[in-house]
Design a protein around this motif. Structure first.
Motif, short mmCIF file in Angstrom:
data_model
loop_
_atom_site.label_atom_id
_atom_site.label_comp_id
_atom_site.label_asym_id
_atom_site.label_seq_id
_atom_site.Cartn_x
_atom_site.Cartn_y
_atom_site.Cartn_z
N ASN A 364 41.83 61.71 37.45
CA ASN A 364 41.85 62.10 36.04
C ASN A 364 40.54 61.79 35.32
OD1 ASN A 364 43.47 63.20 33.86
ND2 ASN A 364 43.55 61.14 33.00
N ILE A 365 39.59 61.14 36.02
CA ILE A 365 38.32 60.76 35.41
C ILE A 365 37.27 61.82 35.69
CG2 ILE A 365 36.45 59.06 35.40
CD1 ILE A 365 38.47 56.91 36.09
N VAL A 366 36.55 62.21 34.66
CA VAL A 366 35.43 63.15 34.78
C VAL A 366 34.13 62.36 34.65
CG1 VAL A 366 34.28 65.16 33.78
CG2 VAL A 366 36.78 65.02 33.78
N GLY A 367 33.19 62.59 35.58
CA GLY A 367 31.88 61.96 35.49
C GLY A 367 31.76 60.64 36.23
N LEU A 368 32.69 60.34 37.13
CA LEU A 368 32.65 59.05 37.82
C LEU A 368 31.49 58.98 38.81
CD1 LEU A 368 34.10 56.37 37.97
CD2 LEU A 368 35.63 57.32 39.70
N ALA A 369 31.13 60.11 39.41
CA ALA A 369 29.97 60.19 40.32
C ALA A 369 30.09 59.25 41.51
CB ALA A 369 28.68 59.91 39.55
N GLY A 370 31.27 59.17 42.08
CA GLY A 370 31.45 58.38 43.28
C GLY A 370 31.93 59.25 44.42
N SER A 371 32.05 58.66 45.59
CA SER A 371 32.59 59.38 46.73
C SER A 371 34.12 59.47 46.58
CB SER A 371 32.24 58.67 48.04
OG SER A 371 32.72 57.33 48.02
N PRO A 372 34.78 60.39 47.30
CA PRO A 372 36.23 60.53 47.16
C PRO A 372 36.96 59.21 47.40
CG PRO A 372 35.32 62.37 48.41
CD PRO A 372 34.20 61.40 48.21
N ASN A 373 37.85 58.87 46.47
CA ASN A 373 38.69 57.67 46.54
C ASN A 373 37.89 56.36 46.53
OD1 ASN A 373 41.14 59.16 46.67
ND2 ASN A 373 40.84 59.47 48.88
N GLU A 374 36.63 56.42 46.09
CA GLU A 374 35.82 55.19 46.05
C GLU A 374 36.39 54.17 45.07
OE1 GLU A 374 31.27 53.61 45.14
OE2 GLU A 374 31.68 55.77 45.24
N LEU A 375 36.81 54.62 43.90
CA LEU A 375 37.38 53.70 42.92
C LEU A 375 38.65 53.06 43.46
CD1 LEU A 375 37.34 52.50 40.06
CD2 LEU A 375 38.61 54.50 39.27
N ARG A 376 39.49 53.87 44.07
CA ARG A 376 40.71 53.32 44.66
C ARG A 376 40.38 52.26 45.71
NH1 ARG A 376 43.41 56.78 49.18
NH2 ARG A 376 41.53 55.88 50.14
N ASP A 377 39.47 52.59 46.61
CA ASP A 377 39.14 51.66 47.70
C ASP A 377 38.54 50.36 47.15
OD1 ASP A 377 40.04 53.61 49.41
OD2 ASP A 377 38.04 54.29 50.00
N ALA A 378 37.70 50.48 46.11
CA ALA A 378 37.09 49.28 45.52
C ALA A 378 38.15 48.40 44.87
CB ALA A 378 36.04 49.69 44.50
N MET A 379 39.12 49.02 44.21
CA MET A 379 40.18 48.26 43.57
C MET A 379 41.09 47.59 44.59
SD MET A 379 39.98 48.26 40.25
CE MET A 379 41.68 47.93 39.75
N VAL A 380 41.44 48.31 45.65
CA VAL A 380 42.32 47.75 46.67
C VAL A 380 41.63 46.59 47.39
CG1 VAL A 380 43.45 48.23 48.88
CG2 VAL A 380 43.66 49.86 46.98
N LYS A 381 40.33 46.71 47.60
CA LYS A 381 39.58 45.65 48.28
C LYS A 381 39.65 44.34 47.52
CE LYS A 381 35.02 44.63 50.22
NZ LYS A 381 33.62 45.13 50.43
N LEU A 382 39.63 44.42 46.19
CA LEU A 382 39.68 43.21 45.36
C LEU A 382 41.03 43.11 44.64
CD1 LEU A 382 36.06 43.19 43.86
CD2 LEU A 382 36.96 41.81 45.73
N LYS A 383 42.08 43.52 45.32
CA LYS A 383 43.41 43.57 44.71
C LYS A 383 43.85 42.23 44.16
CE LYS A 383 48.18 45.03 45.72
NZ LYS A 383 49.07 45.67 46.73
N THR A 384 43.51 41.15 44.86
CA THR A 384 43.96 39.82 44.43
C THR A 384 43.03 39.18 43.39
OG1 THR A 384 42.77 38.77 46.28
CG2 THR A 384 45.07 39.42 46.66
N SER A 385 41.95 39.86 43.04
CA SER A 385 41.03 39.29 42.04
C SER A 385 41.64 39.35 40.65
CB SER A 385 39.71 40.06 42.05
OG SER A 385 39.04 39.89 43.29
N PRO A 386 41.30 38.40 39.78
CA PRO A 386 41.84 38.40 38.42
C PRO A 386 41.56 39.71 37.69
CG PRO A 386 40.70 36.34 38.88
CD PRO A 386 40.41 37.25 40.03
N GLY A 387 42.56 40.21 36.98
CA GLY A 387 42.40 41.40 36.17
C GLY A 387 42.59 42.70 36.90
N SER A 388 42.87 42.67 38.21
CA SER A 388 42.99 43.91 38.96
C SER A 388 44.20 44.73 38.55
CB SER A 388 43.06 43.61 40.47
OG SER A 388 41.81 43.11 40.92
N GLN A 389 45.17 44.11 37.89
CA GLN A 389 46.37 44.84 37.49
C GLN A 389 46.22 45.56 36.16
OE1 GLN A 389 45.75 41.70 37.17
NE2 GLN A 389 47.01 40.66 35.63
N ASN A 390 45.13 45.29 35.43
CA ASN A 390 44.97 45.91 34.12
C ASN A 390 43.59 46.55 33.97
OD1 ASN A 390 43.13 43.79 33.28
ND2 ASN A 390 44.91 42.49 32.93
#
Length: 413
Positions: A364-390
């Motif tokens: 749903n984001i326009v202008g992210l300029a990343g590779s496919p699913n990069e944001l998802r993968d970055a978030m999942v990688k740091l899933k246990t880090s503070p603030g990842s749920q919001n």
């Protein structure tokens, strides 16, 4: 000599942002030390010697006698200079392009460590532990190193570290400019463990510098060297709630003691730190959720026409599954006299369905300029880090990808 704006400071406002220490909280701040503020040993790598007090206070006759000038720069003796040191010197490391300078203005303990890990992930690099975190591609400069006095010296002057008079902006500006020009510097060191000013350390140029601390956007010269600046803005209600949660539970303080501690430092924060958000290119702002605390409403405030590559949303988005749920929306606003576009996330995603929900957000984001699913993968990688749920984790990850985009654009990578 050391302060270019001290005489023009805005008056402290009673309603300004409350000062709070936000570390060790389960819903935002990291439990690991900041990348820019590592623990010290008695000798810091590339520095001039041991961590011992100088016994000097600026200003004083004793300090003045030992302070010297070199190449038009005042070398305050409180910085523990060695006789053979100079503020700026030729570099031994040569770069193909000017370093990219990113400024991050924020109070201590507000989650910069997790944010910097996201930046490192987006750039595909890492840093080595040390007082100054340095890697093959990125160096983190902690601006606390430019405090003129050590802890004992500030006690003698009666001024806090937030006060402009306690920070060497002339040296800061000159050295950030020198690093931007590909030169090396002997940067001062403020040792957070001992409270002393250790002998300066040699910093060579690098491809990227993250300049973080209380005042990266405060001084005109330092600010002019930044390719992009971020201000992390936490509103009064959120900041106070976090500080109460930590200090009552971990220090045994009463709420009255917490309030008194906040009020003590409030004028300096309001006068010297908070005004920087007017000059930042992008602001990451934390407010209470519409559902109330501890849920958050996190806003990515993007100034129009600035160096931050803007993102927008295709449509408003509502996610379910968590107790609070989450909504994402976009709107325009005036930010302290500048037109801005805001992307806002209120509430929390369903952490049991994190990958799918972040995938939906990313699509749903326009202008992210990343590779496919990069944001998802970055978030999942740091899933246990503070603030990842919001919105903390999500929008930090977006900013990290945008820092890479700025780097790529400026260097032609």
């Amino acid at each position: 000599m050391a302060r270019s704006r001290a005489s023009l400071l805005p008056a402290a406002a009673a309603a300004a942002t409350l000062l709070g220490l936000l570390g060790q909280l389960t819903f935002l701040a990291p439990s690991t030390p900041s990348l820019g503020r590592r623990s010290h040993s008695s000798v810091v790598r590339n520095s001039g010697g041991d961590s011992v007090p100088t016994g000097l206070v600026y200003p004083s006759p004793e300090e003045k006698v030992k302070t010297r000038e070199a190449d038009g720069i005042t070398l305050f003796s409180t910085h523990a200079w060695k006789d053979d040191m100079t503020a700026i010197l030729p570099a031994t490391k040569k770069l193909d392009h000017a370093p990219v300078m990113i400024g991050v203005a924020a109070d201590s303990g507000c989650g910069k460590s997790t944010f910097l890990r996201r930046v490192l992930g987006a750039l595909g690099t890492d840093v080595k532990p040390g007082h100054t975190a340095i890697g093959d591609m990125l160096t983190v400069i902690c601006l606390d190193d430019y405090h003129i006095n050590d802890r004992a010296g500030r006690k003698a002057t009666g001024q806090s570290a937030l006060d402009a008079r306690e920070n060497d902006f002339a040296l800061m500006g000159a050295q950030i400019e020198a690093l931007k020009q590909g030169k090396a510097v002997y940067k001062p060191i403020y040792n957070h463990d001992t409270g002393f000013k250790d002998p300066p350390e040699l910093i060579e140029p690098n491809k990227v510098f993250v300049v973080e601390g209380l005042h990266p956007i405060y001084d005109t010269k330092a600010r002019s060297q930044l390719d992009m600046s971020l201000y992390i803005d936490i509103v009064n209600e959120v900041k106070f709630a976090w500080k109460v949660k930590r200090d009552v539970a971990e220090r045994g303080w009463t709420e009255e003691q917490v309030q008194a501690d906040i009020q003590k430092r409030l004028p300096d924060f309001a006068a010297y730190v908070d005004p920087q958000k007017a000059d930042a290119d992008v602001i990451l702002r934390y407010e209470p959720s519409d559902q109330g605390l501890p849920y958050l409403k996190v806003k990515l405030i993007q100034k129009k026409g600035g160096p931050f590559p803007m993102i927008t949303l295709k449509k408003e988005l509502t996610l379910t599954g968590s107790k609070s749920g989450a909504t994402l929306k976009q709107y325009d606003m005036d930010w302290m006299g500048s037109p801005a576009t805001v992307v806002e996330m209120d509430g929390e995603i369903d952490m049991d369905n994190m990958d799918k929900q972040v995938e939906e957000i990313e699509a749903n984001i326009v202008g992210l300029a990343g590779s496919p699913n990069e944001l998802r993968d970055a978030m999942v990688k740091l899933k246990t880090s503070p603030g990842s749920q919001n919105g903390t984790g999500l929008l930090q990850a977006v900013i990290a990808m945008k820092i890479r985009e700025v780097y790529d654009k400026l260097t032609g990578r």
